[in-house]
Scaffold this motif. Structure first.
Motif, PDB file in Angstrom:
ATOM      1  N   ILE A   1       0.868  -1.179   0.000  1.00 21.34           N
ATOM      2  CA  ILE A   1       0.000   0.000   0.000  1.00 21.34           C
ATOM      3  C   ILE A   1       0.902   1.225   0.000  1.00 21.34           C
ATOM      4  O   ILE A   1       1.733   1.394   0.892  1.00 21.34           O
TER       5      ILE A   1
ATOM      6  N   GLY B   1     -10.735   4.753  -5.230  1.00 24.67           N
ATOM      7  CA  GLY B   1      -9.547   4.127  -5.814  1.00 24.67           C
ATOM      8  C   GLY B   1      -8.241   4.620  -5.235  1.00 24.67           C
ATOM      9  O   GLY B   1      -7.209   4.596  -5.893  1.00 24.67           O
TER      10      GLY B   1
ATOM     11  N   LYS C   1      -8.294   2.708   0.238  1.00 18.30           N
ATOM     12  CA  LYS C   1      -8.940   2.541   1.546  1.00 18.30           C
ATOM     13  C   LYS C   1      -9.186   1.049   1.841  1.00 18.30           C
ATOM     14  O   LYS C   1      -8.771   0.537   2.873  1.00 18.30           O
TER      15      LYS C   1
HETATM   16  N1  LIG Z   1      -2.411   3.744  -2.209  1.00 18.75           N
HETATM   17  C1  LIG Z   1      -2.410   2.645  -2.958  1.00 18.75           C
HETATM   18  N2  LIG Z   1      -1.353   1.828  -2.980  1.00 18.75           N
HETATM   19  C2  LIG Z   1      -1.337   0.731  -3.741  1.00 18.75           C
HETATM   20  N3  LIG Z   1      -2.367   0.361  -4.525  1.00 18.75           N
HETATM   21  C3  LIG Z   1      -3.441   1.140  -4.543  1.00 18.75           C
HETATM   22  C4  LIG Z   1      -3.526   2.314  -3.766  1.00 18.75           C
HETATM   23  N4  LIG Z   1      -4.703   2.882  -3.982  1.00 18.75           N
HETATM   24  C5  LIG Z   1      -5.351   2.104  -4.824  1.00 18.75           C
HETATM   25  N5  LIG Z   1      -4.613   1.056  -5.173  1.00 18.75           N
HETATM   26  C6  LIG Z   1      -5.020  -0.031  -6.084  1.00 18.75           C
HETATM   27  O1  LIG Z   1      -6.208   0.395  -6.691  1.00 18.75           O
HETATM   28  C7  LIG Z   1      -7.216  -0.599  -6.590  1.00 18.75           C
HETATM   29  C8  LIG Z   1      -8.435  -0.019  -5.864  1.00 18.75           C
HETATM   30  O2  LIG Z   1      -8.074   0.282  -4.546  1.00 18.75           O
HETATM   31  P1  LIG Z   1      -9.106   0.275  -3.325  1.00 18.75           P
HETATM   32  O3  LIG Z   1     -10.252  -0.597  -3.630  1.00 18.75           O
HETATM   33  O4  LIG Z   1      -8.342   0.002  -2.100  1.00 18.75           O
HETATM   34  O5  LIG Z   1      -9.600   1.763  -3.340  1.00 18.75           O
HETATM   35  P2  LIG Z   1     -10.711   2.440  -2.453  1.00 18.75           P
HETATM   36  O6  LIG Z   1     -10.150   3.713  -1.952  1.00 18.75           O
HETATM   37  O7  LIG Z   1     -11.214   1.497  -1.443  1.00 18.75           O
HETATM   38  O8  LIG Z   1     -11.822   2.720  -3.538  1.00 18.75           O
HETATM   39  P3  LIG Z   1     -13.386   2.960  -3.326  1.00 18.75           P
HETATM   40  O9  LIG Z   1     -13.546   4.148  -2.460  1.00 18.75           O
HETATM   41  O10 LIG Z   1     -13.880   3.178  -4.707  1.00 18.75           O
HETATM   42  O11 LIG Z   1     -13.904   1.704  -2.707  1.00 18.75           O
HETATM   43  C9  LIG Z   1      -6.617  -1.769  -5.876  1.00 18.75           C
HETATM   44  O12 LIG Z   1      -6.338  -2.766  -6.808  1.00 18.75           O
HETATM   45  C10 LIG Z   1      -5.330  -1.265  -5.295  1.00 18.75           C
HETATM   46  O13 LIG Z   1      -4.318  -2.221  -5.452  1.00 18.75           O
END
Ligand SMILES: Nc1ncnc2c1ncn2[C@@H]1O[C@H](COP(=O)(O)OP(=O)(O)OP(=O)(O)O)[C@@H](O)[C@H]1O
Length: 613
Positions: free
Chosen positions: A256, A298, A301
């Motif tokens: 991350i 994305g 989180k």
């Molecule tokens: N800070 C980060 N470091 C590494 N990979 C990331 C990071 N942010 C996003 N990704 C990649 O992007 C994809 C989506 O990330 P994630 O689902 O954690 O985002 P999110 O913030 O939860 O999105 P949402 O709010 O739409 O649910 C994952 O495959 C992840 O590997």
């Protein structure tokens, strides 16, 4: 004698006749086996017309017994008694023998221990080769623990696993450390309720040790199946139950990429919380901790929660507030049934409330303001309205489509009301921080707020390196990555974590913005002629990847696109880092020009953090 008396007499005689006939038939059928068949019907027949009730009672008992063949009967009755007494004595003897020589454990089906045993048993040859057993492909938590074995053609990635379980009420004998073990699945009676399934385990031993060892081995075996995985459970509101949804491989926390090591900070906070039960108890503070991860879609989180669960070996219990059938009561029950050590995850916690349901029964955005002045107590009117069907975005009351009936007060009570679970670690995510009610975000419910923003250049650079450096066969690769990481951590403080109890916000300074100069892709191809390859990864050294990563980072605008977008772009060029580094600028420009809402930065989120802390 009048007509009435005559009728009564006739009826009596008919009844008597009928009962005698039945008795004779019964006796005749019973004594037939003894060869002493008595044609008593005929004897009675001759008397029926003339006998009366008084005459019948005058028959001598002995002749009656003889005529009925009761002597023969008594033999059989006595024999029956003897057999029954012997059977009971044998049963008692067996019970005594079992309690004397065996150690017995009864394990209810709703206990974790039951799953350990079932999985352990499913691997024992005695069960595998048993002639009677249960075959199962069900997708429950046990099946998740049963790993495919060599030569197991049933267990490919897509199909469900086929495994055998002990049959119910069947007793299986097996050997454990040269001792006899007898196992059966039984139903324990519960007065006024359904029987409770349980496992009865008997070990031929004097002390408890062997039984304990067996259970420990089963536990280790079970847990080792999940060593490199986390198990995700999902709430089923209709039955207020949790069912396993899937297992996921653990994700290293280093994967991350966040500024200022936020991931380590959150991880340490959770670890410290888990160690501090006594501290909370001594001070009378409810032993709970909540984390609110908010910000751009994305941005990592969910990935962070996934990683933390893996690092701490915790399973994730997923609650969707807007799930069909979910209401305040179900939510409270589901939260009460959570295991003590787990992560509870409420994704998009704003979703249920953006349907218009809030403590005051008005739109969540509006109520946010109203609530901040009300001190947090739910008004009866607000509660009543909150239970009403939620209006749809077009203003209709749509009780069919909108099935979630969780009210804000219901959620608040579930989180820290009198029945709220102790020791809970709650993670909630939202893309609409501003829409959340302040009562939900206050310390005690959400103790740490972490903001996630679109990708910084440093994040982009790190993402590029991680993407292409994996598998680079160079000792300098890892050291280069380490060096970069240290520089990355030391140099960048462009991230925000806030704790409501602590008015000082961690962070904040803008990352240095370097000039972005786009280089023509053809020039790049000239510069890296031998390195371009369409099949497999080109053989680039760690230094070359570092250079390309810097190039990549310089080509993306600061905080304008999400990490998910960048990752998606890298996936398109996974065999060509050079292309990825030189084409990203144009790609991002196109995206920004098309103004897709998912990639354009939102300044509103940032200002909210400041106003709240
Ligand atoms: N800070 C980060 N470091 C590494 N990979 C990331 C990071 N942010 C996003 N990704 C990649 O992007 C994809 C989506 O990330 P994630 O689902 O954690 O985002 P999110 O913030 O939860 O999105 P949402 O709010 O739409 O649910 C994952 O495959 C992840 O590997």
């Amino acid at each position: 004698m009048n007509v009435q008396d005559e009728a009564v007499r006739t009826a009596r005689i008919s009844a008597l006749k009928a009962s005698r006939t039945l008795t004779c038939l019964f006796m005749a059928s019973c004594t037939e086996a003894g060869g002493d068949h008595i044609n008593s019907t005929a004897a009675f027949d001759g008397t029926t017309s003339s006998t009366t009730a008084q005459q019948d009672s005058a028959l001598p008992v002995s002749s009656l017994m003889a005529s009925l063949g009761l002597n023969e009967w008594l033999k059989y009755i006595l024999l029956g008694f003897v057999v029954e007494i012997a059977r009971r004595q044998l049963y008692n003897l067996e019970a005594w023998f079992t309690s004397f020589f065996f150690v017995t454990a009864e394990i209810p089906a709703d206990d974790d221990c039951y799953d350990w045993l079932l999985v352990w048993l499913s691997k024992q040859p005695a069960i595998k080769n048993a002639r009677k057993k249960i075959f199962s492909t069900s997708k429950d938590r046990r099946s998740l623990a049963i790993l495919p074995e060599e030569g197991d053609h049933w267990c490919d990635a897509k199909s469900r696993r086929l495994f055998s379980l002990p049959s119910v009420f069947e007793t299986y004998s097996l050997w454990y450390r040269h001792r006899l073990v007898r196992v059966r699945r039984v139903a324990l009676p519960r007065p006024g309720y359904y029987d409770r399934e349980a496992m009865e385990l008997r070990v031929l031993a004097w002390g408890q040790e062997l039984l304990n060892e067996l259970l420990l081995e089963a536990k280790k075996d079970y847990l080792s199946s999940f060593e490199d995985k986390i198990c995700v459970y999902v709430a089923i509101p209709s039955s207020s139950d949790w069912i396993p949804l899937a297992t996921r491989p653990k994700r290293p926390i280093q994967s991350i990429i966040l500024d200022s090591d936020i991931q380590d900070m959150v991880l340490e906070d959770v670890q410290e919380f888990m160690r501090s039960k006594a501290w909370y108890t001594d001070r009378g503070i409810p032993f709970r901790r909540g984390y609110l991860l908010h910000g751009s879609p994305g941005s990592g989180k969910t990935s962070l929660i996934h990683s933390i669960a893996g690092e701490l070996g915790l399973n994730v219990f997923l609650i969707s507030l807007s799930a069909r059938g979910m209401d305040d009561t179900k939510l409270a029950e589901l939260i009460a049934y959570l295991p003590e050590r787990c992560i509870t995850l409420m994704e998009d916690i704003d979703a249920a409330f953006l349907h218009g349901v809030s403590r005051d029964g008005v739109d969540g955005m509006v109520s946010t303001q109203a609530q901040s002045h009300s001190g947090g107590a739910p008004s009866p009117q607000g509660q009543a309205q909150a239970h009403a069907p939620a209006p749809t975005p077009n203003g209709d009351s749509d009780s069919d489509d909108y099935s979630g009936k969780v009210t804000l007060s219901g959620l608040l009570n579930a989180l820290d009301g009198i029945g709220a679970q102790e020791g809970r670690i709650l993670f909630a995510t939202t893309n609409r921080y501003a829409a959340l009610d302040p009562a939900l975000c206050r310390p005690g419910r959400m103790d740490m707020h972490v903001e996630f923003r679109h990708a910084s250049r440093r994040q982009g650079e790190e993402l590029f390196k991680r993407f292409f450096m994996v598998g680079t066969n160079s000792s300098s690769a890892e050291s280069a990555r380490q060096g970069e990481r240290q520089g990355f951590q030391a140099g960048n403080k462009d991230a925000r974590v806030s704790r409501p109890e602590d008015p000082v916000s961690y962070s904040v300074s803008e990352a240095s913005s370097s000039e972005v100069t786009l280089i023509d892709v053809d020039v790049a191809a000239e510069h890296w002629p031998a390195k371009q390859s369409s099949v497999g990864l080109p053989q680039l050294s760690a230094e070359e990847i570092n250079d390309l990563a810097i190039r990549f980072a310089e080509s993306i605008p600061e905080r304008e696109v999400s990490m998910a977008t960048l990752q998606g772009f890298l996936m398109m060029h996974k065999r060509s880092p050079v292309d990825a580094a030189y084409k990203v600028g144009a790609y991002v420009e196109d995206l920004l020009a098309s103004s897709r809402p998912d990639i354009v930065s939102s300044g509103a989120v940032v200002s909210k953090v400041e106003s709240r802390t």
